[in-house]
Write an enzyme that holds these catalytic residues in place. Structure first.
Site, PDB file in Angstrom:
ATOM      1  N   GLU A  43       0.802  -1.117  -0.052  1.00 15.32           N
ATOM      2  CA  GLU A  43      -0.056   0.163  -0.057  1.00 15.32           C
ATOM      3  C   GLU A  43       0.930   1.375  -0.105  1.00 15.32           C
ATOM      4  O   GLU A  43       1.835   1.398   0.860  1.00 15.32           O
ATOM      5  CB  GLU A  43      -0.861   0.117   1.246  1.00 15.32           C
ATOM      6  CG  GLU A  43      -2.020   0.798   1.110  1.00 15.32           C
ATOM      7  CD  GLU A  43      -2.821   0.959   2.225  1.00 15.32           C
ATOM      8  OE1 GLU A  43      -3.326  -0.175   2.790  1.00 15.32           O
ATOM      9  OE2 GLU A  43      -3.544   1.980   2.648  1.00 15.32           O
ATOM     10  N   LYS A  91      -6.840  -1.547  11.652  1.00 18.30           N
ATOM     11  CA  LYS A  91      -6.366  -2.058  10.352  1.00 18.30           C
ATOM     12  C   LYS A  91      -4.944  -0.925  10.086  1.00 18.30           C
ATOM     13  O   LYS A  91      -4.102  -1.227   9.507  1.00 18.30           O
ATOM     14  CB  LYS A  91      -7.115  -2.037   9.141  1.00 18.30           C
ATOM     15  CG  LYS A  91      -6.931  -2.562   7.994  1.00 18.30           C
ATOM     16  CD  LYS A  91      -6.089  -1.385   6.941  1.00 18.30           C
ATOM     17  CE  LYS A  91      -5.847  -1.948   5.718  1.00 18.30           C
ATOM     18  NZ  LYS A  91      -5.240  -1.067   4.594  1.00 18.30           N
ATOM     19  N   ASP A 123       6.021 -14.426  11.434  1.00 18.93           N
ATOM     20  CA  ASP A 123       4.632 -14.935  10.911  1.00 18.93           C
ATOM     21  C   ASP A 123       3.534 -13.935  11.284  1.00 18.93           C
ATOM     22  O   ASP A 123       2.849 -14.029  12.156  1.00 18.93           O
ATOM     23  CB  ASP A 123       4.327 -16.268  11.798  1.00 18.93           C
ATOM     24  CG  ASP A 123       3.076 -17.115  11.237  1.00 18.93           C
ATOM     25  OD1 ASP A 123       2.219 -16.398  10.646  1.00 18.93           O
ATOM     26  OD2 ASP A 123       3.090 -18.198  11.711  1.00 18.93           O
ATOM     27  N   HIS A 151      -3.599  10.277   0.155  1.00 24.68           N
ATOM     28  CA  HIS A 151      -3.575   8.818  -0.199  1.00 24.68           C
ATOM     29  C   HIS A 151      -3.467   8.643  -1.801  1.00 24.68           C
ATOM     30  O   HIS A 151      -2.898   7.968  -2.399  1.00 24.68           O
ATOM     31  CB  HIS A 151      -4.989   8.260   0.244  1.00 24.68           C
ATOM     32  CG  HIS A 151      -5.013   7.114   0.863  1.00 24.68           C
ATOM     33  ND1 HIS A 151      -5.934   6.326   1.329  1.00 24.68           N
ATOM     34  CD2 HIS A 151      -3.899   6.547   1.488  1.00 24.68           C
ATOM     35  CE1 HIS A 151      -5.598   5.346   2.008  1.00 24.68           C
ATOM     36  NE2 HIS A 151      -4.315   5.550   2.059  1.00 24.68           N
TER      37      HIS A 151
HETATM   38  C1  MEV Z   1      -6.001   2.468   5.287  1.00 24.48           C
HETATM   39  O1  MEV Z   1      -5.270   1.470   4.877  1.00 24.48           O
HETATM   40  C2  MEV Z   1      -5.766   2.784   6.590  1.00 24.48           C
HETATM   41  C3  MEV Z   1      -6.739   3.601   7.191  1.00 24.48           C
HETATM   42  O2  MEV Z   1      -8.297   3.330   6.931  1.00 24.48           O
HETATM   43  C4  MEV Z   1      -7.044   3.462   8.733  1.00 24.48           C
HETATM   44  C5  MEV Z   1      -7.826   4.384   9.597  1.00 24.48           C
HETATM   45  O3  MEV Z   1      -9.122   4.466   8.852  1.00 24.48           O
HETATM   46  O4  MEV Z   1      -7.624   4.606  10.657  1.00 24.48           O
HETATM   47  C6  MEV Z   1      -6.575   4.958   6.592  1.00 24.48           C
END
Ligand code: MEV
Length: 438
Positions: free
Chosen positions: A84, A278, A294, A391
């Protein structure tokens, strides 16, 4: 009914035969064969092939570096393997900011790992617990021959518990605790468990008082990827005023309050908590992968830990006082710096050289800091400019590459899209326009 697409004996075929078979069966073009050949390693292919089975090529991911991670007063350059595009930039930006503001303070709280031996037996577990000392002796005797090296390094078996499985009155477990020092320890734990299982069952079946309650039967033995005691804590802290570079159109105080609200939402709302975490795993997984650990085990264990209250929640929390901002991540990370891929994969070895000589506890601290850095950048962007601005700028690079833009076109596009919305169609139109001009 016979399905002609079922392949028998695939693993026995040579690489060329495998490729021929699938290209015929799937009617693939020569281009696929060419790609599989092109990404073979010119000198070290057998090493990569042996890491897995049925290997026909390699799958490349970028090996990137995030500099300026000041962790407990030591600066690290952190290797990250991730697909990413914004992750390494986000980690580096947060790392540089916190390096100027005290850095990441981390603390390994415990490194306990666990293994489980499951067995069925009609007797009550309380009765078996009365034989605790004998079971302890049995564990020691069964594992002495395989634990001497680990003991010499300061690790080994550190304790055990006998439990009945919830809702299953006649199914029990011997939960064994381990310290595997710098190794991931999966093989060590599983070997120990298998050495203990038979003597444990024999012990129950041969002891008259226990046998009279029923015969025991071994069900399975395996390490647990739930490691709620193998915990590292990472925090950053600064006067709220210092957050000015991040606060955008808000005052630092408004920004800090919005940031805390976002974290509190993630603590209380599972839909948001998953996305919030995430963002933490964007950093964690990238370093876990770069260091040959792992990542499925780390993910499974930490996601379960996020649900330990009965609801899935954020792994971070934010505290504000009138003057100060403090942000803390608490996460289980069962990692190793020896064994597994660490002795095999050349880029993993390189990753450790770049990190400096790090032991498993140091690695836990670095990985946690990477997770915190990524999450801090994400929540900061979300509560100020929104995530798409940064992004999409990075995404623009990927779109341009996918549309085979030249270096000159890439430079023109980066300039053109500075204040415009990036989309695949918009970039495509821009390139068509550019190409018409020449
Ligand atoms: C994207 O890879 C991760 C985010 O969605 C994390 C978040 O929303 O805190 C930007």
């Amino acid at each position: 009914m016979q399905n002609n697409n079922i392949i028998r004996g695939f693993s026995k075929l040579s690489r060329q035969e495998k490729i021929k078979l699938i290209t015929n069966q799937l009617n693939l073009s020569e281009e696929v064969e060419g790609d599989l050949d092109r990404y073979l390693h010119p000198t070290d292919q057998s090493l990569f092939s042996d890491i897995s089975e049925n290997t026909v090529s390699n799958y490349y991911l970028p090996f990137s570096l995030a500099p300026n991670f000041l962790i407990n007063d030591q600066v690290y350059i952190v290797p990250m393997v991730i697909e990413e595009s914004s992750v390494v930039a986000a980690a580096s930006k947060a790392a540089s900011f916190w390096a100027k503001n005290g850095g990441f303070k981390t603390k390994v709280i415990n490194t306990q790992k666990n293994g489980q031996i499951f067995f069925s037996w009609n007797g009550p577990i309380e009765k078996l617990k009365e034989y605790g000392l004998e079971i302890e002796e049995l564990i020691k005797k069964a594992t002495d021959p395989v634990t001497s090296n680990m003991k010499a390094r300061g690790g080994g078996i550190t304790g055990f518990k006998l439990k009945t499985i919830e809702n299953m009155d006649h199914t029990h477990e011997l939960l064994i605790h381990f310290n595997t020092v710098n190794s991931m320890g999966a093989n060590f734990i599983n070997t120990c468990l298998e050495k203990i299982a038979d003597p444990l069952i024999d012990f129950i079946n041969e002891k008259a008082e226990l046998q009279s309650l029923g015969m025991a039967e071994h069900i399975m033995s395996i390490l647990s990827n739930y490691t709620p005691e193998c915990i590292v804590e990472c925090s950053v802290q600064c006067p709220i005023e210092q957050l000015a570079p991040y606060s955008g159109d808000y005052t630092p105080k408004q920004f800090a309050t919005r940031f805390k609200t976002a974290v509190d939402i993630a603590i209380n709302d599972p839909y948001r908590a998953v996305t919030h975490n995430k963002g933490i795993f964007n950093g964690i997984d990238a370093v876990v992968l770069a260091t040959g650990n792992d990542f499925r085990a780390v993910e499974a264990g930490a996601q379960a830990y996020a649900s330990k209250s009965g609801q899935y929640r954020s792994l971070t929390q934010c505290e504000l006082t009138e003057t100060d901002f403090k942000y803390t991540l608490k996460v289980p990370l069962a990692l190793g710096t020896v064994g597994g891929l660490t002795n095999i994969h050349p880029m993993v070895k390189t990753a450790f050289k770049i990190l400096g000589s790090s032991n498993a506890e140091q690695l836990m601290e670095i990985v946690a800091a990477a997770g915190m850095a990524n999450n801090f950048s994400a929540v900061t962007a979300l509560t100020t400019t929104g995530i798409q601005k940064g992004h999409m700028k990075l995404h623009l690079g990927n779109i341009l590459t996918s549309l085979q833009a030249t270096n000159e076109e890439k430079t023109l596009a980066q300039e053109y899209f500075t204040n415009k919305t990036v989309s695949h169609t918009a970039v495509q139109d821009f390139l068509i326009h550019c190409r018409k001009q020449v």
